[in-house]
Design a protein around this motif. Sequence first.
Motif, PDB file in Angstrom:
ATOM      1  N   ARG A  92      40.646 -13.763  -9.436  1.00  0.00           N
ATOM      2  CA  ARG A  92      41.349 -13.645  -8.149  1.00  0.00           C
ATOM      3  C   ARG A  92      40.668 -14.444  -7.047  1.00  0.00           C
ATOM      4  O   ARG A  92      39.597 -14.089  -6.565  1.00  0.00           O
ATOM      5  CB  ARG A  92      41.417 -12.183  -7.741  1.00  0.00           C
ATOM      6  N   PRO A  93      41.302 -15.517  -6.614  1.00  0.00           N
ATOM      7  CA  PRO A  93      40.714 -16.348  -5.563  1.00  0.00           C
ATOM      8  C   PRO A  93      40.511 -15.569  -4.271  1.00  0.00           C
ATOM      9  O   PRO A  93      39.517 -15.780  -3.572  1.00  0.00           O
ATOM     10  CB  PRO A  93      41.743 -17.466  -5.361  1.00  0.00           C
ATOM     11  N   GLU A  94      41.415 -14.657  -3.956  1.00  0.00           N
ATOM     12  CA  GLU A  94      41.299 -13.935  -2.686  1.00  0.00           C
ATOM     13  C   GLU A  94      40.054 -13.054  -2.663  1.00  0.00           C
ATOM     14  O   GLU A  94      39.453 -12.828  -1.618  1.00  0.00           O
ATOM     15  CB  GLU A  94      42.566 -13.107  -2.414  1.00  0.00           C
ATOM     16  N   ARG A  95      39.674 -12.612  -3.849  1.00  0.00           N
ATOM     17  CA  ARG A  95      38.455 -11.815  -3.947  1.00  0.00           C
ATOM     18  C   ARG A  95      37.234 -12.680  -3.638  1.00  0.00           C
ATOM     19  O   ARG A  95      36.331 -12.273  -2.913  1.00  0.00           O
ATOM     20  CB  ARG A  95      38.366 -11.273  -5.369  1.00  0.00           C
ATOM     21  N   GLU A  96      37.214 -13.867  -4.204  1.00  0.00           N
ATOM     22  CA  GLU A  96      36.100 -14.775  -3.947  1.00  0.00           C
ATOM     23  C   GLU A  96      36.069 -15.189  -2.485  1.00  0.00           C
ATOM     24  O   GLU A  96      35.009 -15.222  -1.857  1.00  0.00           O
ATOM     25  CB  GLU A  96      36.229 -16.012  -4.849  1.00  0.00           C
ATOM     26  N   GLN A  97      37.234 -15.490  -1.947  1.00  0.00           N
ATOM     27  CA  GLN A  97      37.325 -15.851  -0.527  1.00  0.00           C
ATOM     28  C   GLN A  97      36.760 -14.733   0.335  1.00  0.00           C
ATOM     29  O   GLN A  97      35.995 -14.979   1.264  1.00  0.00           O
ATOM     30  CB  GLN A  97      38.799 -16.075  -0.140  1.00  0.00           C
ATOM     31  N   ALA A  98      37.164 -13.509   0.028  1.00  0.00           N
ATOM     32  CA  ALA A  98      36.721 -12.372   0.836  1.00  0.00           C
ATOM     33  C   ALA A  98      35.204 -12.239   0.799  1.00  0.00           C
ATOM     34  O   ALA A  98      34.573 -11.915   1.808  1.00  0.00           O
ATOM     35  CB  ALA A  98      37.388 -11.089   0.339  1.00  0.00           C
ATOM     36  N   LEU A  99      34.621 -12.520  -0.341  1.00  0.00           N
ATOM     37  CA  LEU A  99      33.164 -12.433  -0.443  1.00  0.00           C
ATOM     38  C   LEU A  99      32.500 -13.578   0.307  1.00  0.00           C
ATOM     39  O   LEU A  99      31.508 -13.392   1.014  1.00  0.00           O
ATOM     40  CB  LEU A  99      32.746 -12.452  -1.918  1.00  0.00           C
ATOM     41  N   LEU A 100      33.051 -14.765   0.154  1.00  0.00           N
ATOM     42  CA  LEU A 100      32.445 -15.931   0.789  1.00  0.00           C
ATOM     43  C   LEU A 100      32.532 -15.841   2.314  1.00  0.00           C
ATOM     44  O   LEU A 100      31.607 -16.220   3.021  1.00  0.00           O
ATOM     45  CB  LEU A 100      33.122 -17.214   0.297  1.00  0.00           C
ATOM     46  N   THR A 101      33.646 -15.356   2.803  1.00  0.00           N
ATOM     47  CA  THR A 101      33.804 -15.277   4.256  1.00  0.00           C
ATOM     48  C   THR A 101      33.176 -14.016   4.834  1.00  0.00           C
ATOM     49  O   THR A 101      32.983 -13.926   6.037  1.00  0.00           O
ATOM     50  CB  THR A 101      35.289 -15.275   4.637  1.00  0.00           C
ATOM     51  N   GLY A 102      32.880 -13.048   3.993  1.00  0.00           N
ATOM     52  CA  GLY A 102      32.315 -11.804   4.498  1.00  0.00           C
ATOM     53  C   GLY A 102      33.372 -10.819   4.954  1.00  0.00           C
ATOM     54  O   GLY A 102      33.076  -9.794   5.558  1.00  0.00           O
ATOM     55  N   THR A 103      34.635 -11.131   4.655  1.00  0.00           N
ATOM     56  CA  THR A 103      35.720 -10.229   5.032  1.00  0.00           C
ATOM     57  C   THR A 103      35.591  -8.886   4.326  1.00  0.00           C
ATOM     58  O   THR A 103      35.888  -7.843   4.895  1.00  0.00           O
ATOM     59  CB  THR A 103      37.072 -10.864   4.655  1.00  0.00           C
ATOM     60  N   ASP A 104      35.157  -8.948   3.095  1.00  0.00           N
ATOM     61  CA  ASP A 104      34.961  -7.732   2.321  1.00  0.00           C
ATOM     62  C   ASP A 104      33.685  -7.051   2.819  1.00  0.00           C
ATOM     63  O   ASP A 104      32.602  -7.599   2.704  1.00  0.00           O
ATOM     64  CB  ASP A 104      34.821  -8.110   0.843  1.00  0.00           C
ATOM     65  N   PRO A 105      33.798  -5.859   3.421  1.00  0.00           N
ATOM     66  CA  PRO A 105      32.603  -5.234   3.982  1.00  0.00           C
ATOM     67  C   PRO A 105      31.655  -4.772   2.886  1.00  0.00           C
ATOM     68  O   PRO A 105      31.880  -3.763   2.257  1.00  0.00           O
ATOM     69  CB  PRO A 105      33.162  -4.030   4.759  1.00  0.00           C
ATOM     70  N   GLN A 106      30.606  -5.555   2.668  1.00  0.00           N
ATOM     71  CA  GLN A 106      29.639  -5.242   1.628  1.00  0.00           C
ATOM     72  C   GLN A 106      28.350  -4.735   2.249  1.00  0.00           C
ATOM     73  O   GLN A 106      27.923  -5.249   3.275  1.00  0.00           O
ATOM     74  CB  GLN A 106      29.319  -6.504   0.828  1.00  0.00           C
ATOM     75  N   ILE A 107      27.745  -3.770   1.621  1.00  0.00           N
ATOM     76  CA  ILE A 107      26.429  -3.331   2.044  1.00  0.00           C
ATOM     77  C   ILE A 107      25.411  -4.143   1.268  1.00  0.00           C
ATOM     78  O   ILE A 107      25.071  -3.810   0.139  1.00  0.00           O
ATOM     79  CB  ILE A 107      26.237  -1.830   1.778  1.00  0.00           C
TER      80      ILE A 107
END
Lengths: 368, 368
Positions: free
Chosen positions: A107-122
Motif C-alpha cells: 500500500r503506497p498510502e501507508r508508506e507515504q503516511a510513514l514518510l510524511t509523518g502523517t501516521d502518528p507513531q510513537i
Amino acid sequence: MTDRSDRPVTMAEVGAAAGVTDRTVSNVLSGKVPVRPETRAAVLRAVDELGYRLNATARGLRTGRTGTITLALPDMGYDYFSQLAHAVMTEADHFGWAVTIVQTGARPEREQALLTGTDPQISDGLIIQPYAVGPENGHRALRQHDQARHRPPIVLLGDRIINEAIDHVLMDNTPAARVATEHLIATGRAAIGVIGPDPADATPGSGAVRLEGYRQALRQAGLPWRPDLVRPAAAWRRAEGAAATDELLQAHPEVDALFCCNDDLALGAMYAVHRRGLRVPEDVAVVGFDNVTAATFSHPPLTTIDSGGPLIARTAVKLLAERLDPTSSAAPPRKVIADFHLVQRGSTAGTAVSTPDDVPRGGPAPRA
Amino acid sequence: MTDRSDRPVTMAEVGAAAGVTDRTVSNVLSGKVPVRPETRAAVLRAVDELGYRLNATARGLRTGRTGTITLALPDMGYDYFSQLAHAVMTEADHFGWAVTIVQTGARPEREQALLTGTDPQISDGLIIQPYAVGPENGHRALRQHDQARHRPPIVLLGDRIINEAIDHVLMDNTPAARVATEHLIATGRAAIGVIGPDPADATPGSGAVRLEGYRQALRQAGLPWRPDLVRPAAAWRRAEGAAATDELLQAHPEVDALFCCNDDLALGAMYAVHRRGLRVPEDVAVVGFDNVTAATFSHPPLTTIDSGGPLIARTAVKLLAERLDPTSSAAPPRKVIADFHLVQRGSTAGTAVSTPDDVPRGGPAPRA
DNA sequence: AGCTAGCATTTCATCGTCGAAATGGGCCAG
DNA sequence: CTGGCCCATTTCGACGATGAAATGCTAGCT
C-alpha cells in the motif's frame, strides 16, 4: 485524597510513602542525581510496596525521546524481511531501543503516511524499505518532511535513491544480478529463465534493476534476449516461485537454468523442478538472491547472491543512531552501498550435494 | 513570541494560525466533535501550511492508550517465531495497533522484567512466549503483576501454564509429539532418533513435553526407550539440527527415522542426512514440528505437526483485544488449547517427491 | 421582542514525568 | 564563632494533548 485505586501509582504517591517528593523518586530511579543512601533505600522500599512502575509515555512526553524506533517493511512473511528485521532488532538492542515493526503491504498510502509523518507513531526514528514509493512521489513526501520542524530522522533501505537529502542504505542490484547470471552462463547454461520481475511493469523496483543485470550478462556473452523466458511472480514467495517455474518449464522445456529474484522464489522454483521429475542442477540450475538461512540448508544448497542483509540492517541502525545523537545530527546525508558476493552452492554445481563451509553455528538457545 | 523553530508545531500554533483554539484543532482532527465546515477547512489549511503532526506521545499520556502492543519472543531468527510475529502483526493491524517486538533471547531477567512491568514499555498490552520463566518464578513475577494497580494485560503463549490468573494460548505438545512419533512407527521405523531436547535438562520446556510424547508413543508400541538416540541442540535452528544429526548418525548408523522438535531442526537434519549420502525418506525418515512455510517446499517436503501458529497468533491478539475493551475486561482468565494435526509429506512417505495439495497461494505482492 | 433549544467553540483542569534553578542543612576553614 | 561552600532535596513549570463541562451564538417559536 480521592480514590485512585483504579489508576496507576505515580511518583508522587511513592514519594509520599517514603517521606520525600516525587522529584526525589525520579532522582533515585534515574540515578543521574546523587541521593543519600537512606533516602534511596526508603524510596526503593516504597516502590516495591506500592508496585510502582514508571510511566514510559509520560517520560517520553517530557524528554522527547521514546526509546523506540520504527521499522517499516513490505511484509514479514518473507525470509529476507524477517531476517532483516531480526538483524535490525538485535542491533537496536545495543542502543537500548525497542523496535516497532510496521508492515506496509503493497500500500503506497501507508508508506507515504510513514514518510510524511502523517501516521502518528510513537517513535524516535524510522527505517523504511519503500516498495511502492519511488523518486517521483517520494520527493513530494519527503519535501513535506523537510519543511516540517523537528521531524524524526529517516533511513531508507532498498534499491533506488528516493530523495537526495535522506540517508540511504542501498543494494547494488544490477551488478549483483549480472554476476549471478554470468555464473550460470559460465557453467554452460544457455536457456536461462528469470523468475520474478514483470517486464511489462514500468515501476523501477527490485525486479526491473535485477532484470537489467540479467540482460547485461546475456548481452556481454552474446546470448539472445528472450522475453518469453521471463516469468513474473505476483509475490516473491515460494508458492509463487513454484507456480511461475512450473509454467515456464511447461512452455519451454529447453530451459536449463533459472535466475530467481530472491531466495524464496528460488526455493519454490527448485520445488517445482523436482516435482516435474527433473534434477537440480543437472537438468536445471538455480540461482537465488539474498542468501537467507534456508538457502544454506536446502537440497541441493542454493547458489545465491549474498546481498549483505545483516550488514545493511546494522548500518541502517547506526545511521539512525548518529542522527539521533544531538551532537552530530547535522551531518550531510549519506549513501551506503552494500557489498555483495556470489555464494556458490550445489544448485549450480555439478553434484547435487555439496559441503559448503559457510554453515552458521552458535548463538542463543531459545526453542520453538 | 519566543523562537520555537527547533521544536515541533503544536495544536495551539495551528489554532492561532486558523483563528481558533487548540481545542478546536483537536476536535477537527479527531472528528469526534462536530465542527463547522469553514472552521474545519481553515484548520486543515493551517495544519498543511505549518506541517503540523500529531504528537502521539502526548495523546498517549492524556488518553492512557498508545495504540501499540508488545510482542515478546525468544528470537526472531527462527522461522516459527518470525511467522508467528507476522501473524500477530497482521491481526493487530485489524485493530489499528502497531506491534513492538522484543527479543528476549534466552535471558530470564528480560522475561521477568516484561512480565512484572519493570521494563518501561510504551504499550497497551503484552503477548509473550516465555522460554526461561516457568511456573516457579512465573508465579512470583505475576503476583507482583496482580498486586500493582492498572497494569497492562498479558497473554501468555507456549506450552505450560505459568499462572492460573492469566490468559494463555497453549500448544498441546505432548499429544502432538506422540502423534508424530506414532506416524514414524506406523511407517515401519524402529530406531527413531530425537533431535532437540536435552534429557538432562530439568527445565520443563517445549523439549521436555515433546520428548514425553515421543516416549509415550514408544511405550505404547512396545519399543525400547533409548536415551542415547536423543540428541540435544543448543539452539533449535538448522545449523544445530544438522550438527546434532551428524553426530547421531555417526554414532548410531541403525537410526532410520528422526523426530525433530521443530521444523528448523528438521530441515537441518535433512541437510545432514543428504550430506552423508543417505536418502530421505528411504534411509532416514524425518518429522518436524510447527509446519512453517519452508516445510512445504523442502526436498523432500517435510512431514510435520501443524501446531496452528497463525491461529494461535490471532487468538492471542483477540484475547488481548477483549482485555483492552473497557466494557468486558473483567472476564475470568481463559485458556485456549490450539488444535494440531499431522501433515504428511514426502520426508516420511515412500517416495522422495510428493505432490502436496497444501501449497499456499496468493497474498500481497511486495518484493525483496 | 423574549425565551429556549441546539450546536459550535472555548475554558479549565489533568495525564505523570523530568530539566533547571532555588532552597536548606551540614561541614570546614579562617 | 561565622562565612562560604557543597551536596541533597524541593519548587516551579513545562511537555502536548484531550475529557468534561461551561460558554456564546444563531435560529426558531410564541
